[in-house]
Enzyme design. Structure first.
Site, PDB file in Angstrom:
ATOM      1  N   HIS A   1      81.586  55.662 -69.793  1.00 18.62           N
ATOM      2  CA  HIS A   1      80.698  54.658 -69.484  1.00 18.62           C
ATOM      3  C   HIS A   1      80.735  53.531 -70.567  1.00 18.62           C
ATOM      4  O   HIS A   1      80.778  53.927 -72.130  1.00 18.62           O
ATOM      5  CB  HIS A   1      79.331  54.954 -69.499  1.00 18.62           C
ATOM      6  CG  HIS A   1      78.216  53.984 -69.392  1.00 18.62           C
ATOM      7  ND1 HIS A   1      78.265  53.119 -67.823  1.00 18.62           N
ATOM      8  CD2 HIS A   1      77.221  53.641 -70.041  1.00 18.62           C
ATOM      9  CE1 HIS A   1      77.205  52.184 -68.236  1.00 18.62           C
ATOM     10  NE2 HIS A   1      76.692  52.419 -69.320  1.00 18.62           N
ATOM     11  N   SER A   2      81.054  52.584 -70.557  1.00 17.94           N
ATOM     12  CA  SER A   2      80.621  51.174 -71.306  1.00 17.94           C
ATOM     13  C   SER A   2      81.789  51.413 -72.595  1.00 17.94           C
ATOM     14  O   SER A   2      82.788  51.500 -72.391  1.00 17.94           O
ATOM     15  CB  SER A   2      79.234  51.117 -71.652  1.00 17.94           C
ATOM     16  OG  SER A   2      79.080  49.898 -72.433  1.00 17.94           O
TER      17      SER A   2
END
Length: 416
Positions: free
Chosen positions: A289-290
């Site tokens: 994520h991210s």
């Protein structure tokens, strides 16, 4: 003649006095402007601020998680209130951060007690006195012969097992933690490794530097006089400034980096070298994520051959990676085209191919939310389906290629 001279002298004195007064007023105005430029709202809000002493448990805060995993006040049943004291933003922020640290430890307890994960200390050869980090793994993470799932969070205050602190506090544990991913992965036969890329240093109180003392100098040189004058002026400004603030003195802290884990990229590489690559699993699946996506691309650049041989597919949820800025070579870019599913925010419709970006349309999908931190949770079921389909197609292939191509298991538009 004497009268005219007297008048002239009188006018000269008045003019001189006026000039001196004007100069003095100008200096005061300059000093006031300088003072006002130093005052900010945060400092003003420190006036009459309550002590920065907060509870160390959820019970102390009078909050608890209900049966739906939502944080609620134990007496009123209301969600968490950030503005507990009006017009004291700094104090409210410190209170929120104190609660966040309790939440972090609460999630650790859930990982150990509910998910049955074990903590592995980093570095693996750490001494008693040096700063340490850790990750979480399932019992079969290194021995599962078929498949493991690796979870890499984004940057910030979040620690192992969390996607977003804000979601945990304001929404629920399902959306803000990695616990649903861990539980389902274990149910489907995956070994699990949970990275902790933001635990990069040990925070300790800074020791005052006693060496910085003014050396006595009995001489009366002009330079020293200027220094004393400047010191007096600064003291006046400081005393005037102190009338507008009453700050609480906070401890000055410093950070001692953790060896070979001082950045998210270092941490990801270290965990790959000492744990993931040593797993017996034939198929490695990654959710990043991210900033976790950027760390994974950096891992690919550093360990290209190993990653290509072991990683089956990777799902990046609103990743901030950039293969051009990170200078990934063509073979890495081509490989990512084959095995990567990038899940972007920006749209309310889940799994719809995103044709508005420069990526090929079979690579980039919408998560069904406009909130960056929600992308992992909103795409929860789609990620597991994506992994399952990729594994099935790989097992069905008669080709000797170790990498499953996206064209064989892409999600068809008519099925959405």
């Amino acid at each position: 003649m004497p009268i005219r001279a007297s008048i002239f002298l009188f006018c000269l004195v008045r003019i001189t006095m006026a000039q001196l007064l004007a100069q003095e007023e100008k200096e005061k105005t300059t000093a006031l402007k300088d003072l006002l430029s130093r005052i900010d709202l945060d400092e003003l809000m420190k006036k009459d601020e309550p002590p920065l002493n907060f509870p160390e448990t959820l019970d102390g805060f009078e909050y608890a998680f209900n049966e739906h995993g939502q944080l609620r006040h134990i007496h009123t049943g209301e969600p968490f209130v950030f503005n507990y004291k009006e017009d004291l933003h700094r104090w409210n922020q410190k209170r929120y951060e104190a609660l966040g640290e309790i939440i972090t430890n609460y999630v650790y307890e859930r990982l150990e007690n509910d998910c049955n994960l074990k903590k592995e200390i980093l570095p693996v050869d750490s001494t008693v006195d040096e700063p340490k980090s850790f990750i979480y793994m399932s019992e079969d993470a290194l021995t599962n012969p078929e498949k493991i799932m690796v979870l890499i969070q984004g940057s910030g205050v979040v620690r192992a097992g969390q996607w977003a602190r804000r979601l945990i506090i304001n929404e629920d544990l399902n959306s803000g933690t990695q616990i649903p991913f861990i539980n389902r992965a274990k149910e489907e036969g995956y070994g699990v490794i949970v990275l902790n890329p933001n635990e990069n240093s040990l925070e300790v109180e800074k020791v005052p530097d006693s060496a910085k003392k003014l050396s006595p100098d009995a001489s009366d040189e002009p330079a020293e006089k200027r220094e004393r004058k400047e010191e007096r002026e600064n003291k006046k400004k400081k005393d005037f400034y102190e009338k507008y603030r009453n700050p609480q003195k906070e401890r000055e802290m410093e950070h001692i980096p953790i060896r070979e884990n001082s950045t998210p990229e270092e941490h990801t590489l270290y965990v790959w070298d000492h744990f993931i690559s040593k797993s017996l699993a034939k198929n490695i699946f990654i959710v990043a994520h991210s900033y976790g996506g950027l760390s994974f691309v950096n891992l690919m650049i550093q360990r290209e051959a190993e990653v290509k041989n072991r990683v089956r597919v990777v799902a990046m949820t609103d990743s901030v990676h950039n293969v051009w800025h990170q200078e990934a070579n063509k073979s890495i870019r081509d490989w990512l085209r084959e095995v990567q599913s990038s899940i972007n925010q920006m749209c309310q419709n889940l799994d719809v191919p995103n044709h508005n970006f420069s990526h090929p349309p079979d690579l980039l999908y919408f998560a069904g939310t406009e909130k960056h931190e929600l992308t992992s949770w909103k795409s929860f079921h789609s990620i597991f389906k994506f992994f399952s389909d990729a594994l099935k197609d790989h097992e069905d292939e008669s080709s000797s290629s170790p990498v499953t191509t996206r064209s064989s298991h892409r999600i068809k538009n008519e099925d959405l």
